[in-house]
Enzyme design. Structure first.
Site, mmCIF file in Angstrom:
data_model
loop_
_atom_site.group_PDB
_atom_site.id
_atom_site.type_symbol
_atom_site.label_atom_id
_atom_site.label_comp_id
_atom_site.label_asym_id
_atom_site.label_seq_id
_atom_site.Cartn_x
_atom_site.Cartn_y
_atom_site.Cartn_z
ATOM 1 N N GLU A 44 -7.556 2.177 -5.314
ATOM 2 C CA GLU A 44 -7.220 2.101 -3.890
ATOM 3 C C GLU A 44 -8.409 2.453 -2.988
ATOM 4 O OE1 GLU A 44 -3.091 3.757 -3.172
ATOM 5 O OE2 GLU A 44 -3.407 4.387 -5.245
ATOM 6 N N SER A 103 0.153 2.310 -3.639
ATOM 7 C CA SER A 103 -0.106 0.972 -3.088
ATOM 8 C C SER A 103 0.568 -0.140 -3.873
ATOM 9 C CB SER A 103 -1.620 0.711 -3.002
ATOM 10 O OG SER A 103 -2.212 1.548 -2.040
ATOM 11 N N TYR A 146 -1.170 -4.658 2.714
ATOM 12 C CA TYR A 146 -2.447 -4.486 3.411
ATOM 13 C C TYR A 146 -3.030 -5.759 4.007
ATOM 14 C CZ TYR A 146 -2.069 0.022 1.197
ATOM 15 O OH TYR A 146 -1.614 1.249 0.804
ATOM 16 N N ARG A 169 4.786 11.139 3.491
ATOM 17 C CA ARG A 169 5.601 9.954 3.759
ATOM 18 C C ARG A 169 6.478 9.692 2.545
ATOM 19 N NH1 ARG A 169 2.551 5.407 2.864
ATOM 20 N NH2 ARG A 169 3.862 5.030 1.033
ATOM 21 N N ASP A 190 9.244 7.231 0.660
ATOM 22 C CA ASP A 190 9.750 5.869 0.592
ATOM 23 C C ASP A 190 11.186 5.923 0.081
ATOM 24 O OD1 ASP A 190 7.250 5.038 1.403
ATOM 25 O OD2 ASP A 190 6.546 4.666 -0.642
#
Length: 328
Positions: free
Chosen positions: A26, A162, A231, A270, A272
């Protein structure tokens, strides 16, 4: 210590070093995150330097002694606690979660176990090492997985971000290929029951009165929400705030805050989640170094809350002064 101390009581921050890049899969995302945060902090009047992770990093940090370091490294190294361990050894203040809690959050199976203990729903799952398939044979193991968890399934590396190596499997015959893709990013696979519903990301920020959730961001993709969809603009639509009823919005916010607290996270995170048709949020994973690119979910949530990114990032940095917990 949670870091939930009024930033106004801390020494004024002048110099910030952002760590971006590294050698994980990443790297490119990390570099983009670093540039975006640096621009926002400079716009807020801060002196910011962006450094890559290489052999000169420790000597540079020791010489410059920045007020705060912000590790915006995604993937291994940046999120598994190791770089944060080094920052602790150097006695430097830094943004975000400490090394021990970072390691727990980075390991998806451990994170799921922790949130289960806190009463948070998470999809049923198993974790299987690549070596097991060599010892027992792939097909009998995969047959047992399908028999136990059913279909569809999500296959993902137990450590990673990612959406690299992640596959949604609807047919049993596609499972072997998904395992091959997963094992190209790590030795341990997490296979979980796929929950149908609305996919949301809920960012959490520590404040003077404790952690609070930013508005949930709803994710709608043309196909899987994979690396390309995350992205590269065009394949994904975002709704910030998410198109949820007020009670469900409150529920997903509480789940993200509860996960943040249960895992001992600090500064920002964060989570998910998938919200099923009954309005029940299911925890998937948590990120201690959320992406900060132009398409990333954390800045979208902040903007949906009416926050100025420069002001928010400056507060996060200021709050990080003195937030380290010394090792025993």
């Amino acid at each position: 210590m949670t870091g939930n101390v009024d930033a106004s009581s801390r020494p004024e921050v002048q110099r910030v070093v952002i760590l971006a890049g590294g050698l994980s899969h990443e790297r490119d995302v990390s570099l983009r995150s670093g540039r975006r945060v640096a621009e926002s902090l400079r716009g807020a009047g801060m002196d910011v330097t962006v450094l890559d992770v290489d052999a000169s990093l420790l000597s540079t940090l020791a010489a410059e002694r920045p007020d705060v370091v912000w590790p915006l490294l995604h993937g291994a190294g940046g999120e598994d606690g190791s770089v944060r361990d080094v920052l602790e050894l150097l006695g430097l203040d830094y943004v975000g979660t400490g090394p021990r809690a970072s390691r727990a959050a980075w390991n998806k199976a451990i994170a799921k176990n922790v949130v289960l203990g806190a009463g948070i729903d998470t999809p049923d799952y198993v974790t299987l090492p690549q070596s097991l398939f060599r010892e027992l044979g792939a097909q009998p193991v995969l047959d047992a997985v399908v028999s136990r968890l059913g279909l569809p399934l999500v296959v993902k590396p137990n450590q990673g971000g990612s959406a690299l190596g992640v596959t949604l499997v609807s047919r049993a015959e596609d499972l072997p290929r998904a395992m091959v893709d997963c094992f190209s990013y790590g030795e341990l696979a997490l296979i979980e029951k796929a929950v149908q519903g609305v996919e949301v990301a809920v960012s959490v920020v520590d404040g003077p009165d404790g952690p609070h959730a930013l508005p949930a961001v709803e994710i709608i993709t043309d196909g899987p929400y994979d690396y390309d969809a995350r992205y590269n603009p065009g394949r994904t639509s975002y709704f910030a705030p998410a198109r949820l009823s007020a009670p469900v919005s409150a529920r997903v916010a509480q789940v993200a805050v509860d996960a943040h607290v249960a895992l001992g996270l600090r500064g920002l995170s964060r989570s998910d989640l998938i919200v099923d048709p009954d309005g029940v949020p299911h925890f998937l994973e948590v990120n201690v170094a959320p992406g900060m690119t132009e398409t990333s979910l954390f800045p979208q949530a902040a903007l949906a809350a009416g926050l100025d990114l420069g002001d928010l990032y400056r507060r996060i940095v200021a709050q990080s002064v003195g937030a380290r917990v010394p090792a025993n």
